[in-house]
Structure formats: C-alpha cells, structure tokens
Design a protein around this motif. Sequence first.
Motif, PDB file in Angstrom:
ATOM      1  N   ALA A  53      16.976   0.520 -30.448  1.00 44.10           N
ATOM      2  CA  ALA A  53      17.340   1.842 -29.933  1.00 44.10           C
ATOM      3  C   ALA A  53      17.538   1.853 -28.421  1.00 44.10           C
ATOM      4  O   ALA A  53      17.985   2.843 -27.865  1.00 44.10           O
ATOM      5  N   LEU A  54      17.234   0.758 -27.722  1.00 43.87           N
ATOM      6  CA  LEU A  54      17.403   0.695 -26.272  1.00 43.87           C
ATOM      7  C   LEU A  54      18.877   0.608 -25.895  1.00 43.87           C
ATOM      8  O   LEU A  54      19.707   0.186 -26.683  1.00 43.87           O
ATOM      9  N   PRO A  55      19.236   0.971 -24.654  1.00 43.26           N
ATOM     10  CA  PRO A  55      20.628   0.904 -24.221  1.00 43.26           C
ATOM     11  C   PRO A  55      21.162  -0.533 -24.287  1.00 43.26           C
ATOM     12  O   PRO A  55      20.470  -1.472 -23.945  1.00 43.26           O
ATOM     13  N   LEU A  56      22.396  -0.687 -24.714  1.00 46.72           N
ATOM     14  CA  LEU A  56      23.021  -2.002 -24.851  1.00 46.72           C
ATOM     15  C   LEU A  56      23.991  -2.213 -23.697  1.00 46.72           C
ATOM     16  O   LEU A  56      25.197  -2.202 -23.871  1.00 46.72           O
ATOM     17  N   THR A  57      23.468  -2.438 -22.486  1.00 44.04           N
ATOM     18  CA  THR A  57      24.338  -2.407 -21.321  1.00 44.04           C
ATOM     19  C   THR A  57      24.424  -3.689 -20.512  1.00 44.04           C
ATOM     20  O   THR A  57      25.293  -3.791 -19.674  1.00 44.04           O
ATOM     21  N   ALA A  58      23.545  -4.641 -20.672  1.00 40.40           N
ATOM     22  CA  ALA A  58      23.466  -5.709 -19.685  1.00 40.40           C
ATOM     23  C   ALA A  58      23.988  -7.042 -20.179  1.00 40.40           C
ATOM     24  O   ALA A  58      23.929  -7.356 -21.353  1.00 40.40           O
ATOM     25  N   SER A  59      24.498  -7.845 -19.244  1.00 43.09           N
ATOM     26  CA  SER A  59      24.794  -9.241 -19.501  1.00 43.09           C
ATOM     27  C   SER A  59      23.518 -10.021 -19.230  1.00 43.09           C
ATOM     28  O   SER A  59      22.838  -9.763 -18.247  1.00 43.09           O
ATOM     29  N   ALA A  60      23.190 -10.965 -20.075  1.00 42.83           N
ATOM     30  CA  ALA A  60      21.890 -11.616 -19.935  1.00 42.83           C
ATOM     31  C   ALA A  60      21.960 -13.127 -20.120  1.00 42.83           C
ATOM     32  O   ALA A  60      21.063 -13.710 -20.682  1.00 42.83           O
ATOM     33  N   GLN A  61      22.994 -13.770 -19.673  1.00 36.77           N
ATOM     34  CA  GLN A  61      23.061 -15.230 -19.762  1.00 36.77           C
ATOM     35  C   GLN A  61      21.887 -15.828 -18.987  1.00 36.77           C
ATOM     36  O   GLN A  61      21.555 -15.378 -17.899  1.00 36.77           O
ATOM     37  N   PHE A  62      21.243 -16.839 -19.549  1.00 38.91           N
ATOM     38  CA  PHE A  62      20.121 -17.516 -18.902  1.00 38.91           C
ATOM     39  C   PHE A  62      20.679 -18.358 -17.756  1.00 38.91           C
ATOM     40  O   PHE A  62      21.620 -19.120 -17.942  1.00 38.91           O
ATOM     41  N   ALA A  63      20.089 -18.230 -16.570  1.00 33.96           N
ATOM     42  CA  ALA A  63      20.610 -18.923 -15.393  1.00 33.96           C
ATOM     43  C   ALA A  63      19.461 -19.452 -14.541  1.00 33.96           C
ATOM     44  O   ALA A  63      18.292 -19.102 -14.749  1.00 33.96           O
ATOM     45  N   LYS A  64      19.814 -20.286 -13.564  1.00 30.40           N
ATOM     46  CA  LYS A  64      18.830 -20.810 -12.625  1.00 30.40           C
ATOM     47  C   LYS A  64      18.097 -19.639 -11.977  1.00 30.40           C
ATOM     48  O   LYS A  64      18.712 -18.660 -11.561  1.00 30.40           O
ATOM     49  N   GLY A  65      16.771 -19.730 -11.912  1.00 30.26           N
ATOM     50  CA  GLY A  65      15.952 -18.679 -11.324  1.00 30.26           C
ATOM     51  C   GLY A  65      15.434 -17.656 -12.320  1.00 30.26           C
ATOM     52  O   GLY A  65      14.519 -16.899 -12.001  1.00 30.26           O
ATOM     53  N   ASP A  66      15.995 -17.602 -13.510  1.00 32.98           N
ATOM     54  CA  ASP A  66      15.519 -16.658 -14.523  1.00 32.98           C
ATOM     55  C   ASP A  66      14.127 -17.053 -15.007  1.00 32.98           C
ATOM     56  O   ASP A  66      13.808 -18.245 -15.119  1.00 32.98           O
ATOM     57  N   ARG A  67      13.308 -16.053 -15.319  1.00 36.89           N
ATOM     58  CA  ARG A  67      11.983 -16.248 -15.902  1.00 36.89           C
ATOM     59  C   ARG A  67      11.908 -15.383 -17.145  1.00 36.89           C
ATOM     60  O   ARG A  67      12.146 -14.175 -17.078  1.00 36.89           O
ATOM     61  N   VAL A  68      11.571 -16.009 -18.266  1.00 37.19           N
ATOM     62  CA  VAL A  68      11.520 -15.295 -19.537  1.00 37.19           C
ATOM     63  C   VAL A  68      10.178 -15.563 -20.215  1.00 37.19           C
ATOM     64  O   VAL A  68       9.753 -16.709 -20.339  1.00 37.19           O
ATOM     65  N   GLY A  69       9.535 -14.500 -20.660  1.00 37.89           N
ATOM     66  CA  GLY A  69       8.321 -14.601 -21.460  1.00 37.89           C
ATOM     67  C   GLY A  69       8.617 -14.109 -22.866  1.00 37.89           C
ATOM     68  O   GLY A  69       9.368 -13.145 -23.043  1.00 37.89           O
TER      69      GLY A  69
END
Length: 177
Positions: free
Chosen positions: A17-33
Amino acid sequence: MIARFARFAAAAALVAALPLTASAQFAKGDRVGTVNFMTGGDYNGSGVGVQAEWGILPIGKATLGIGGFVGYQSDSETYGTFKASNSVMPFMAIGNVHFPIASQPKLDLYAGASVGIIRVSWDSNVPAAYNVDGSDTDTGFGIQGGARYWFGSKLGLNGQIGIGDIPLLHAGLSLKF
C-alpha cells in the motif's frame, strides 16, 4: 508455521500500500538491512534471520555488496513418547553482486556466496544408551541468489534462495538506511 506465514502476508500487504515512486538500484555506498522468515536448507525447521549489506564497488553496471547474516532456525519432532529438537544459528559473511535492469529500476537482482560458522544444538528424551543431546560448531559455506522489489525509496520486499549452509528460502522486508 501457517500463523507465521499469515503475519508475513499481512505485513507484505501493508508494504504494497506504500507509494510506488522511487528508483532503487543497488549502488556503491548503499546500505540495506533485511529481516527474513527462513526455512529449509541443510537443517530442518523454520526461523528468522537478519542481514546487512553495503555497496562497496562498481563492477561495470553491477555493484559488489558485502555484509553479514545471522539467523536462528529450529525444529522439533515427536515419535510416540520420544521428543527431539534442534536449533541452528548461522553466522555468515556475505558477498553479493547486484545486477541492475534498466527497464525495472525498482528491482534489485543479486547472486553471491556466504562463508562463516554454524552453531548447531540438539536435544532429546531418548534413553541414555542412545543419547543424542549436544552441540557443535562448524564452518559453513553457501551460495545464494535473490531479488528485492522496492516499494519506495527505503522499503522493499526480499526473496532469496540458497544452497549449502545458508537456509534454503528467505522472504522478508528490506530497509535502506
């Protein structure tokens, strides 16, 4: 197990149900939990796991991420009056290569390897002559592949399949921080 899956499905419906707005390609500097429900693999049972990963190096259009994974998986069985249970705790270092797909900017596909230690404990009420109580620590190695679909700039749904000492199936929620 069905109750756990129902809770997971309800959480996934809220995420959808959250907004579907962003590009989210994994890149250098990204931190994901990531927090995952997990099951299968070299050990029986189900459990939960947490994973953290950092994007450290671009490789052409792909990105290398490194991090760690800790999980807990347990199982118990009853055979008449006898009961047996086991628990497994993998502590793994992970390395994944993330592959961007230009036409799917919200999709993060990855594949990689894991290495670490596995702590296994088991217990039963089987008579002493056949006692199988104890614990052991061993090295572990796994190969995994998975995908994340980002519903916004920070929250995504994760699915992963593994071979070896990493649990077979993971499904959970990811958060960029």
